[in-house]
Design a protein around this motif. Sequence first.
Motif, PDB file in Angstrom:
ATOM      1  N   LYS A 125      78.061 -31.463  31.648  1.00  0.00           N
ATOM      2  CA  LYS A 125      76.740 -31.167  31.108  1.00  0.00           C
ATOM      3  C   LYS A 125      76.400 -32.106  29.955  1.00  0.00           C
ATOM      4  CE  LYS A 125      78.227 -27.731  27.703  1.00  0.00           C
ATOM      5  NZ  LYS A 125      78.025 -26.359  27.189  1.00  0.00           N
ATOM      6  N   TYR A 126      75.107 -32.231  29.699  1.00  0.00           N
ATOM      7  CA  TYR A 126      74.629 -33.006  28.555  1.00  0.00           C
ATOM      8  C   TYR A 126      74.408 -32.065  27.378  1.00  0.00           C
ATOM      9  CZ  TYR A 126      73.681 -36.884  31.733  1.00  0.00           C
ATOM     10  OH  TYR A 126      73.809 -37.910  32.634  1.00  0.00           O
ATOM     11  N   ASN A 127      74.654 -32.572  26.176  1.00  0.00           N
ATOM     12  CA  ASN A 127      74.344 -31.758  25.004  1.00  0.00           C
ATOM     13  C   ASN A 127      73.915 -32.664  23.860  1.00  0.00           C
ATOM     14  OD1 ASN A 127      76.588 -32.237  22.940  1.00  0.00           O
ATOM     15  ND2 ASN A 127      77.777 -31.769  24.790  1.00  0.00           N
ATOM     16  N   GLU A 128      73.364 -32.048  22.820  1.00  0.00           N
ATOM     17  CA  GLU A 128      72.873 -32.785  21.659  1.00  0.00           C
ATOM     18  C   GLU A 128      73.688 -32.459  20.412  1.00  0.00           C
ATOM     19  OE1 GLU A 128      68.603 -32.582  21.141  1.00  0.00           O
ATOM     20  OE2 GLU A 128      68.300 -32.314  23.291  1.00  0.00           O
ATOM     21  N   ASP A 129      74.959 -32.091  20.616  1.00  0.00           N
ATOM     22  CA  ASP A 129      75.802 -31.706  19.489  1.00  0.00           C
ATOM     23  C   ASP A 129      76.207 -32.903  18.630  1.00  0.00           C
ATOM     24  OD1 ASP A 129      75.676 -29.132  20.387  1.00  0.00           O
ATOM     25  OD2 ASP A 129      77.597 -29.179  21.428  1.00  0.00           O
ATOM     26  N   VAL A 130      76.397 -34.056  19.265  1.00  0.00           N
ATOM     27  CA  VAL A 130      76.846 -35.246  18.537  1.00  0.00           C
ATOM     28  C   VAL A 130      75.649 -36.066  18.078  1.00  0.00           C
ATOM     29  CG1 VAL A 130      78.171 -37.391  18.672  1.00  0.00           C
ATOM     30  CG2 VAL A 130      78.983 -35.347  19.864  1.00  0.00           C
ATOM     31  N   GLN A 131      75.554 -36.300  16.783  1.00  0.00           N
ATOM     32  CA  GLN A 131      74.511 -37.174  16.262  1.00  0.00           C
ATOM     33  C   GLN A 131      74.862 -38.633  16.596  1.00  0.00           C
ATOM     34  OE1 GLN A 131      71.536 -36.565  14.584  1.00  0.00           O
ATOM     35  NE2 GLN A 131      71.923 -34.461  15.233  1.00  0.00           N
ATOM     36  N   VAL A 132      73.929 -39.350  17.160  1.00  0.00           N
ATOM     37  CA  VAL A 132      74.132 -40.759  17.495  1.00  0.00           C
ATOM     38  C   VAL A 132      73.200 -41.576  16.599  1.00  0.00           C
ATOM     39  CG1 VAL A 132      74.071 -42.520  19.293  1.00  0.00           C
ATOM     40  CG2 VAL A 132      74.719 -40.164  19.870  1.00  0.00           C
ATOM     41  N   ILE A 133      73.794 -42.337  15.684  1.00  0.00           N
ATOM     42  CA  ILE A 133      73.030 -43.073  14.676  1.00  0.00           C
ATOM     43  C   ILE A 133      73.344 -44.557  14.791  1.00  0.00           C
ATOM     44  CG2 ILE A 133      72.569 -43.359  12.204  1.00  0.00           C
ATOM     45  CD1 ILE A 133      73.691 -40.469  11.861  1.00  0.00           C
ATOM     46  N   GLN A 134      72.313 -45.354  14.931  1.00  0.00           N
ATOM     47  CA  GLN A 134      72.483 -46.807  14.975  1.00  0.00           C
ATOM     48  C   GLN A 134      71.983 -47.409  13.669  1.00  0.00           C
ATOM     49  OE1 GLN A 134      73.967 -48.821  17.150  1.00  0.00           O
ATOM     50  NE2 GLN A 134      73.487 -50.588  15.879  1.00  0.00           N
ATOM     51  N   ILE A 135      72.845 -48.203  13.017  1.00  0.00           N
ATOM     52  CA  ILE A 135      72.473 -48.878  11.770  1.00  0.00           C
ATOM     53  C   ILE A 135      72.359 -50.367  12.040  1.00  0.00           C
ATOM     54  CG2 ILE A 135      73.162 -49.381   9.395  1.00  0.00           C
ATOM     55  CD1 ILE A 135      74.902 -46.788   9.563  1.00  0.00           C
ATOM     56  N   ASN A 136      71.191 -50.935  11.794  1.00  0.00           N
ATOM     57  CA  ASN A 136      70.969 -52.365  11.967  1.00  0.00           C
ATOM     58  C   ASN A 136      70.703 -53.016  10.616  1.00  0.00           C
ATOM     59  OD1 ASN A 136      71.171 -52.101  14.760  1.00  0.00           O
ATOM     60  ND2 ASN A 136      68.966 -51.853  15.031  1.00  0.00           N
ATOM     61  N   PHE A 137      71.581 -53.949  10.232  1.00  0.00           N
ATOM     62  CA  PHE A 137      71.342 -54.780   9.057  1.00  0.00           C
ATOM     63  C   PHE A 137      70.724 -56.073   9.573  1.00  0.00           C
ATOM     64  CE2 PHE A 137      75.122 -52.257   7.762  1.00  0.00           C
ATOM     65  CZ  PHE A 137      74.562 -51.591   6.675  1.00  0.00           C
ATOM     66  N   THR A 138      69.412 -56.239   9.382  1.00  0.00           N
ATOM     67  CA  THR A 138      68.705 -57.342  10.031  1.00  0.00           C
ATOM     68  C   THR A 138      68.103 -58.301   9.017  1.00  0.00           C
ATOM     69  OG1 THR A 138      68.164 -55.874  11.880  1.00  0.00           O
ATOM     70  CG2 THR A 138      66.922 -57.933  11.708  1.00  0.00           C
ATOM     71  N   TYR A 139      68.455 -59.577   9.170  1.00  0.00           N
ATOM     72  CA  TYR A 139      67.903 -60.654   8.354  1.00  0.00           C
ATOM     73  C   TYR A 139      66.843 -61.389   9.167  1.00  0.00           C
ATOM     74  CZ  TYR A 139      72.134 -59.982   5.531  1.00  0.00           C
ATOM     75  OH  TYR A 139      73.135 -59.450   4.757  1.00  0.00           O
ATOM     76  N   GLY A 140      65.797 -61.853   8.501  1.00  0.00           N
ATOM     77  CA  GLY A 140      64.767 -62.627   9.195  1.00  0.00           C
ATOM     78  C   GLY A 140      63.524 -61.852   9.558  1.00  0.00           C
ATOM     79  N   LEU A 141      63.479 -60.568   9.244  1.00  0.00           N
ATOM     80  CA  LEU A 141      62.295 -59.765   9.565  1.00  0.00           C
ATOM     81  C   LEU A 141      61.075 -60.227   8.792  1.00  0.00           C
ATOM     82  CD1 LEU A 141      63.837 -56.173   9.703  1.00  0.00           C
ATOM     83  CD2 LEU A 141      62.949 -57.489  11.627  1.00  0.00           C
ATOM     84  N   GLU A 142      61.299 -60.729   7.588  1.00  0.00           N
ATOM     85  CA  GLU A 142      60.181 -61.180   6.751  1.00  0.00           C
ATOM     86  C   GLU A 142      59.488 -62.412   7.338  1.00  0.00           C
ATOM     87  OE1 GLU A 142      59.121 -59.846   3.406  1.00  0.00           O
ATOM     88  OE2 GLU A 142      60.014 -58.225   4.564  1.00  0.00           O
ATOM     89  N   HIS A 143      60.157 -63.109   8.242  1.00  0.00           N
ATOM     90  CA  HIS A 143      59.613 -64.355   8.792  1.00  0.00           C
ATOM     91  C   HIS A 143      59.385 -64.261  10.299  1.00  0.00           C
ATOM     92  CE1 HIS A 143      60.746 -65.873   4.894  1.00  0.00           C
ATOM     93  NE2 HIS A 143      61.989 -65.496   5.105  1.00  0.00           N
ATOM     94  N   SER A 144      59.355 -63.033  10.811  1.00  0.00           N
ATOM     95  CA  SER A 144      59.239 -62.872  12.260  1.00  0.00           C
ATOM     96  C   SER A 144      57.806 -62.905  12.760  1.00  0.00           C
ATOM     97  CB  SER A 144      59.901 -61.548  12.690  1.00  0.00           C
ATOM     98  OG  SER A 144      59.327 -60.458  11.977  1.00  0.00           O
ATOM     99  N   GLY A 145      56.833 -62.845  11.865  1.00  0.00           N
ATOM    100  CA  GLY A 145      55.437 -62.945  12.274  1.00  0.00           C
ATOM    101  C   GLY A 145      54.938 -64.377  12.217  1.00  0.00           C
ATOM    102  N   LYS A 146      53.975 -64.729  13.037  1.00  0.00           N
ATOM    103  CA  LYS A 146      53.461 -66.096  13.068  1.00  0.00           C
ATOM    104  C   LYS A 146      52.622 -66.418  11.833  1.00  0.00           C
ATOM    105  CE  LYS A 146      53.469 -66.474  18.108  1.00  0.00           C
ATOM    106  NZ  LYS A 146      52.661 -66.683  19.323  1.00  0.00           N
ATOM    107  N   THR A 147      51.842 -65.441  11.378  1.00  0.00           N
ATOM    108  CA  THR A 147      50.978 -65.693  10.214  1.00  0.00           C
ATOM    109  C   THR A 147      51.355 -64.838   9.015  1.00  0.00           C
ATOM    110  OG1 THR A 147      49.379 -64.061  11.035  1.00  0.00           O
ATOM    111  CG2 THR A 147      49.047 -66.365  11.674  1.00  0.00           C
ATOM    112  N   LYS A 148      52.008 -63.712   9.257  1.00  0.00           N
ATOM    113  CA  LYS A 148      52.428 -62.835   8.173  1.00  0.00           C
ATOM    114  C   LYS A 148      53.614 -62.006   8.649  1.00  0.00           C
ATOM    115  CE  LYS A 148      49.179 -59.145   9.431  1.00  0.00           C
ATOM    116  NZ  LYS A 148      48.095 -58.268   8.946  1.00  0.00           N
TER     117      LYS A 148
END
Length: 293
Positions: free
Chosen positions: A110-133
């Motif tokens: 069976k499926y259950n939601e007892d276990v919390q599944v958490i993804q942590i992303n440390f991401t560099y470069g988000l400030e420059h990911s837009g073409k104009t801003k």
Amino acid sequence: MISIITEEKFYTCRSDRAFKEIFLKEQNRDLLTKLLEEVLNTKIISIVEENIERNTGNLSVRRKYLDMLLSTDKGLIGIEMNAQVTDYLRARNMAFQCDNYAHYTLVGQKYNEDVQVIQINFTYGLEHSGKTKPLYLELLEVYEPLSKTGKKYVENFKILEFNMDKIMDFWYAKNEEKIKEYKYFIMLDLKKEDLSILSKKDKLVNKYMSNLEELNEDPEFREYMTVEEDQRKIYNTEIDLARKNGLAEGLSQGAKQNSIEIAKSMLSLGVNTLEQIAEVTKLSMEEITKLSE
């Protein structure tokens, strides 16, 4: 005769390889615990490293590799260190995260939601990911599957993505209050000189600095990093030449052959996963799998 002295590159934990080498050491469990506690704003009692190598149903993609996968008393925690933003970054990370969720929510029959599944992303470069801003301005974005009315689809899955550029700006702006608050994030991409300043006021930062300096002196680690960087540079050079010659739609035959030779070299060294080789060479997983055989 003029001699040019070039300073040896100092690798930080912005590199996923360096991050894993330091934070997955048993003797550095206190560093990992503190980092997780700062991210989740809660006390972590137990951490068990999970197998980061996963089988996959796709025959041409034999395995998936995660930066870090941990079972804790707070749930299952995945960590990805993203040194830069690419077109495929979100889709790639999401594939891993969904794989984690499927694996750990199916218990018995069976499926259950007892276990919390958490993804942590440390991401560099988000400030420059837009073409104009910049596209992402928040220091932390929390993603959960929600309906338009704000109802959660499931209760036990979330993604935390930290905008590491914004966090590093606290250091460069000498914002003492924020530096104190985010020092365990900031230390991940500081060079030796800056680390020595930050470490004077914190024993854990000092321990991290010592580990990072030791890692940078390890010939095997430096060889791995040098090979990986050289292969990326070679590929980028070939792409640039191809574009200049009007071949922007694909690699020239010569460049394709060069990518094959690079892939063979990476396979022989055994320091890369098939997926990493595909990212560097832009060969298909099927092509790389055949070369590995």
